[in-house]
Scaffold this motif. Structure first.
Motif, PDB file in Angstrom:
ATOM      1  N   PRO A   6       0.923  -1.165  -0.102  1.00 37.85           N
ATOM      2  CA  PRO A   6       0.003  -0.143   0.261  1.00 37.85           C
ATOM      3  C   PRO A   6       0.889   1.088   0.115  1.00 37.85           C
ATOM      4  O   PRO A   6       1.970   1.290   0.515  1.00 37.85           O
ATOM      5  CB  PRO A   6      -0.774  -0.139   1.176  1.00 37.85           C
ATOM      6  N   GLY A   7       0.281   2.205  -0.635  1.00 37.11           N
ATOM      7  CA  GLY A   7       0.958   3.324  -0.906  1.00 37.11           C
ATOM      8  C   GLY A   7       0.045   4.604  -1.014  1.00 37.11           C
ATOM      9  O   GLY A   7      -1.010   4.309  -1.372  1.00 37.11           O
ATOM     10  N   LYS A   8       0.414   5.811  -0.602  1.00 41.93           N
ATOM     11  CA  LYS A   8      -0.695   6.934  -0.917  1.00 41.93           C
ATOM     12  C   LYS A   8      -1.072   7.462  -2.284  1.00 41.93           C
ATOM     13  O   LYS A   8      -2.249   7.557  -2.542  1.00 41.93           O
ATOM     14  CB  LYS A   8      -0.201   8.128  -0.291  1.00 41.93           C
ATOM     15  N   SER A   9      -0.159   7.233  -3.155  1.00 43.21           N
ATOM     16  CA  SER A   9      -0.412   7.515  -4.625  1.00 43.21           C
ATOM     17  C   SER A   9      -0.516   6.432  -5.465  1.00 43.21           C
ATOM     18  O   SER A   9      -1.059   6.228  -6.486  1.00 43.21           O
ATOM     19  CB  SER A   9       0.577   8.509  -5.321  1.00 43.21           C
ATOM     20  N   LYS A  10       0.372   5.177  -5.110  1.00 43.69           N
ATOM     21  CA  LYS A  10       0.362   3.902  -5.925  1.00 43.69           C
ATOM     22  C   LYS A  10       0.445   2.685  -4.852  1.00 43.69           C
ATOM     23  O   LYS A  10       0.831   2.683  -3.842  1.00 43.69           O
ATOM     24  CB  LYS A  10       1.876   3.783  -6.598  1.00 43.69           C
ATOM     25  N   VAL A  11      -0.357   1.600  -5.703  1.00 42.38           N
ATOM     26  CA  VAL A  11      -0.428   0.461  -4.682  1.00 42.38           C
ATOM     27  C   VAL A  11       0.082  -0.562  -5.466  1.00 42.38           C
ATOM     28  O   VAL A  11      -0.427  -0.903  -6.750  1.00 42.38           O
ATOM     29  CB  VAL A  11      -2.197   0.158  -4.504  1.00 42.38           C
ATOM     30  N   GLY A  12       1.173  -1.392  -5.281  1.00 42.25           N
ATOM     31  CA  GLY A  12       1.697  -2.566  -5.764  1.00 42.25           C
ATOM     32  C   GLY A  12       0.675  -3.503  -5.655  1.00 42.25           C
ATOM     33  O   GLY A  12       0.181  -3.773  -4.513  1.00 42.25           O
ATOM     34  N   LEU A  13       0.377  -4.424  -6.802  1.00 38.71           N
ATOM     35  CA  LEU A  13      -0.528  -5.199  -6.875  1.00 38.71           C
ATOM     36  C   LEU A  13      -0.317  -6.656  -7.444  1.00 38.71           C
ATOM     37  O   LEU A  13       0.464  -6.636  -8.643  1.00 38.71           O
ATOM     38  CB  LEU A  13      -1.846  -4.716  -7.615  1.00 38.71           C
ATOM     39  N   VAL A  14      -0.806  -7.600  -6.790  1.00 38.76           N
ATOM     40  CA  VAL A  14      -0.550  -9.158  -7.193  1.00 38.76           C
ATOM     41  C   VAL A  14      -1.557 -10.012  -7.150  1.00 38.76           C
ATOM     42  O   VAL A  14      -2.357  -9.515  -5.930  1.00 38.76           O
ATOM     43  CB  VAL A  14       0.709  -9.842  -6.587  1.00 38.76           C
ATOM     44  N   THR A  28      -3.546   2.937  -8.963  1.00 37.83           N
ATOM     45  CA  THR A  28      -3.884   3.895  -7.631  1.00 37.83           C
ATOM     46  C   THR A  28      -4.724   3.380  -6.405  1.00 37.83           C
ATOM     47  O   THR A  28      -5.274   2.206  -6.778  1.00 37.83           O
ATOM     48  CB  THR A  28      -4.783   4.970  -8.428  1.00 37.83           C
ATOM     49  N   PRO A  29      -4.632   3.917  -5.558  1.00 41.11           N
ATOM     50  CA  PRO A  29      -5.636   3.390  -4.331  1.00 41.11           C
ATOM     51  C   PRO A  29      -6.973   3.115  -4.854  1.00 41.11           C
ATOM     52  O   PRO A  29      -7.815   2.192  -4.392  1.00 41.11           O
ATOM     53  CB  PRO A  29      -5.319   4.089  -3.236  1.00 41.11           C
ATOM     54  N   GLY A  30      -7.487   4.204  -5.382  1.00 41.29           N
ATOM     55  CA  GLY A  30      -9.038   4.181  -5.786  1.00 41.29           C
ATOM     56  C   GLY A  30      -9.163   3.092  -6.638  1.00 41.29           C
ATOM     57  O   GLY A  30     -10.354   2.304  -6.351  1.00 41.29           O
ATOM     58  N   ALA A  31      -8.440   2.929  -7.851  1.00 37.27           N
ATOM     59  CA  ALA A  31      -8.743   1.570  -8.533  1.00 37.27           C
ATOM     60  C   ALA A  31      -8.434   0.305  -7.892  1.00 37.27           C
ATOM     61  O   ALA A  31      -9.355  -0.514  -8.185  1.00 37.27           O
ATOM     62  CB  ALA A  31      -7.646   1.877  -9.732  1.00 37.27           C
ATOM     63  N   PHE A  32      -7.464   0.382  -6.974  1.00 33.73           N
ATOM     64  CA  PHE A  32      -7.276  -0.917  -6.187  1.00 33.73           C
ATOM     65  C   PHE A  32      -8.709  -1.216  -5.424  1.00 33.73           C
ATOM     66  O   PHE A  32      -9.329  -2.357  -5.460  1.00 33.73           O
ATOM     67  CB  PHE A  32      -6.439  -1.063  -5.207  1.00 33.73           C
ATOM     68  N   ILE A  33      -9.136  -0.106  -4.624  1.00 36.85           N
ATOM     69  CA  ILE A  33     -10.385  -0.405  -3.827  1.00 36.85           C
ATOM     70  C   ILE A  33     -11.718  -0.801  -4.818  1.00 36.85           C
ATOM     71  O   ILE A  33     -12.310  -1.722  -4.252  1.00 36.85           O
ATOM     72  CB  ILE A  33     -10.782   0.882  -3.330  1.00 36.85           C
ATOM     73  N   ARG A  34     -11.805  -0.315  -6.027  1.00 34.85           N
ATOM     74  CA  ARG A  34     -12.975  -0.497  -6.904  1.00 34.85           C
ATOM     75  C   ARG A  34     -12.708  -2.288  -7.463  1.00 34.85           C
ATOM     76  O   ARG A  34     -13.341  -2.896  -7.267  1.00 34.85           O
ATOM     77  CB  ARG A  34     -12.928   0.388  -7.859  1.00 34.85           C
ATOM     78  N   ALA A  35     -11.481  -2.530  -7.628  1.00 37.30           N
ATOM     79  CA  ALA A  35     -11.020  -3.785  -8.227  1.00 37.30           C
ATOM     80  C   ALA A  35     -11.406  -4.714  -7.045  1.00 37.30           C
ATOM     81  O   ALA A  35     -11.884  -5.966  -7.286  1.00 37.30           O
ATOM     82  CB  ALA A  35      -9.589  -3.955  -8.490  1.00 37.30           C
ATOM     83  N   LEU A  36     -10.964  -4.633  -5.691  1.00 33.83           N
ATOM     84  CA  LEU A  36     -11.302  -5.285  -4.585  1.00 33.83           C
ATOM     85  C   LEU A  36     -12.946  -5.354  -4.380  1.00 33.83           C
ATOM     86  O   LEU A  36     -13.203  -6.740  -4.246  1.00 33.83           O
ATOM     87  CB  LEU A  36     -10.724  -4.887  -3.428  1.00 33.83           C
ATOM     88  N   SER A  37     -13.539  -4.513  -4.673  1.00 30.16           N
ATOM     89  CA  SER A  37     -14.868  -4.547  -4.451  1.00 30.16           C
ATOM     90  C   SER A  37     -15.731  -5.580  -5.443  1.00 30.16           C
ATOM     91  O   SER A  37     -16.357  -6.154  -5.169  1.00 30.16           O
ATOM     92  CB  SER A  37     -15.630  -3.090  -4.466  1.00 30.16           C
ATOM     93  N   LEU A  38     -15.315  -5.340  -6.681  1.00 36.01           N
ATOM     94  CA  LEU A  38     -15.561  -6.317  -7.890  1.00 36.01           C
ATOM     95  C   LEU A  38     -15.205  -7.538  -7.514  1.00 36.01           C
ATOM     96  O   LEU A  38     -16.134  -8.485  -7.964  1.00 36.01           O
ATOM     97  CB  LEU A  38     -15.015  -5.517  -9.293  1.00 36.01           C
ATOM     98  N   LEU A  39     -14.078  -8.014  -7.362  1.00 32.52           N
ATOM     99  CA  LEU A  39     -13.736  -9.244  -6.896  1.00 32.52           C
ATOM    100  C   LEU A  39     -14.572  -9.998  -5.812  1.00 32.52           C
ATOM    101  O   LEU A  39     -14.910 -11.168  -5.853  1.00 32.52           O
ATOM    102  CB  LEU A  39     -12.232  -9.410  -6.624  1.00 32.52           C
ATOM    103  N   SER A  40     -14.833  -9.034  -4.964  1.00 29.68           N
ATOM    104  CA  SER A  40     -15.525  -9.736  -3.662  1.00 29.68           C
ATOM    105  C   SER A  40     -17.084 -10.260  -4.176  1.00 29.68           C
ATOM    106  O   SER A  40     -17.592 -10.890  -3.548  1.00 29.68           O
ATOM    107  CB  SER A  40     -15.569  -8.673  -2.526  1.00 29.68           C
ATOM    108  N   ARG A  41     -17.444  -9.608  -5.222  1.00 30.10           N
ATOM    109  CA  ARG A  41     -18.681  -9.876  -5.765  1.00 30.10           C
ATOM    110  C   ARG A  41     -18.696 -11.444  -6.417  1.00 30.10           C
ATOM    111  O   ARG A  41     -19.687 -11.981  -6.300  1.00 30.10           O
ATOM    112  CB  ARG A  41     -19.275  -9.077  -6.997  1.00 30.10           C
ATOM    113  N   TYR A  42     -17.560 -11.634  -7.098  1.00 30.30           N
ATOM    114  CA  TYR A  42     -17.576 -13.154  -7.621  1.00 30.30           C
ATOM    115  C   TYR A  42     -16.858 -14.208  -6.826  1.00 30.30           C
ATOM    116  O   TYR A  42     -16.925 -15.260  -7.292  1.00 30.30           O
ATOM    117  CB  TYR A  42     -16.903 -12.598  -8.839  1.00 30.30           C
ATOM    118  N   TYR A  43     -16.065 -13.754  -5.821  1.00 36.05           N
ATOM    119  CA  TYR A  43     -15.534 -14.784  -5.180  1.00 36.05           C
ATOM    120  C   TYR A  43     -15.818 -14.754  -3.674  1.00 36.05           C
ATOM    121  O   TYR A  43     -16.084 -13.772  -3.085  1.00 36.05           O
ATOM    122  CB  TYR A  43     -13.955 -14.509  -5.103  1.00 36.05           C
ATOM    123  N   ARG A  44     -16.358 -16.090  -2.983  1.00 33.80           N
ATOM    124  CA  ARG A  44     -16.833 -15.881  -1.731  1.00 33.80           C
ATOM    125  C   ARG A  44     -15.871 -15.707  -0.735  1.00 33.80           C
ATOM    126  O   ARG A  44     -15.905 -15.026   0.204  1.00 33.80           O
ATOM    127  CB  ARG A  44     -17.234 -17.367  -1.522  1.00 33.80           C
TER     128      ARG A  44
END
Length: 117
Positions: A6-14, A28-44
């Protein structure tokens, strides 16, 4: 499995599915938050391995309920050498993923051993 540096302007992601790493990069942190929210809809169940840092509170205000958070100290991460050029934050996320996955496997083995005794 998701791992972040995690970083304030960039988030390293795997992103990994099973034993296969399918994405290494940064966002970006915002894009990561949106991606995690989307993934959580499809994975239990999603395991999110994150480096412990002050920036984490900007990235993970309220993770979805099906996300299990595993925090790691970044001071003892394994050294990695890649032939491809990768941003430092993405490389750190890969280091966090590798250490976190090893710890989760070790815990599963210990739990299986203790329950069979």
């Amino acid at each position: 499995m998701v791992a972040i540096d995690p970083g304030k302007s960039k988030v390293g992601l795997v992103l990994a599915v099973g034993d296969n790493v399918i994405f290494i990069g940064s966002t970006t942190p915002g894009a990561f938050i949106r991606a995690l929210s989307l993934l959580s809809r499809y994975y239990r169940n999603i395991t999110l391995i994150a480096g412990r840092s002050a920036s984490l509170e900007h990235v993970l205000v309220a993770p979805p309920p099906n996300v299990r958070l595993v925090l790691l100290e970044e001071s003892d991460l394994p050294t990695l050498r890649l032939e491809a050029r990768v941003r430092d934050d993405a490389l750190d996320a890969l280091r966090i993923y590798r250490r976190g996955k090893a710890l989760l496997i070790r815990k599963a083995i210990e739990d299986a051993t203790s329950s069979s005794s």
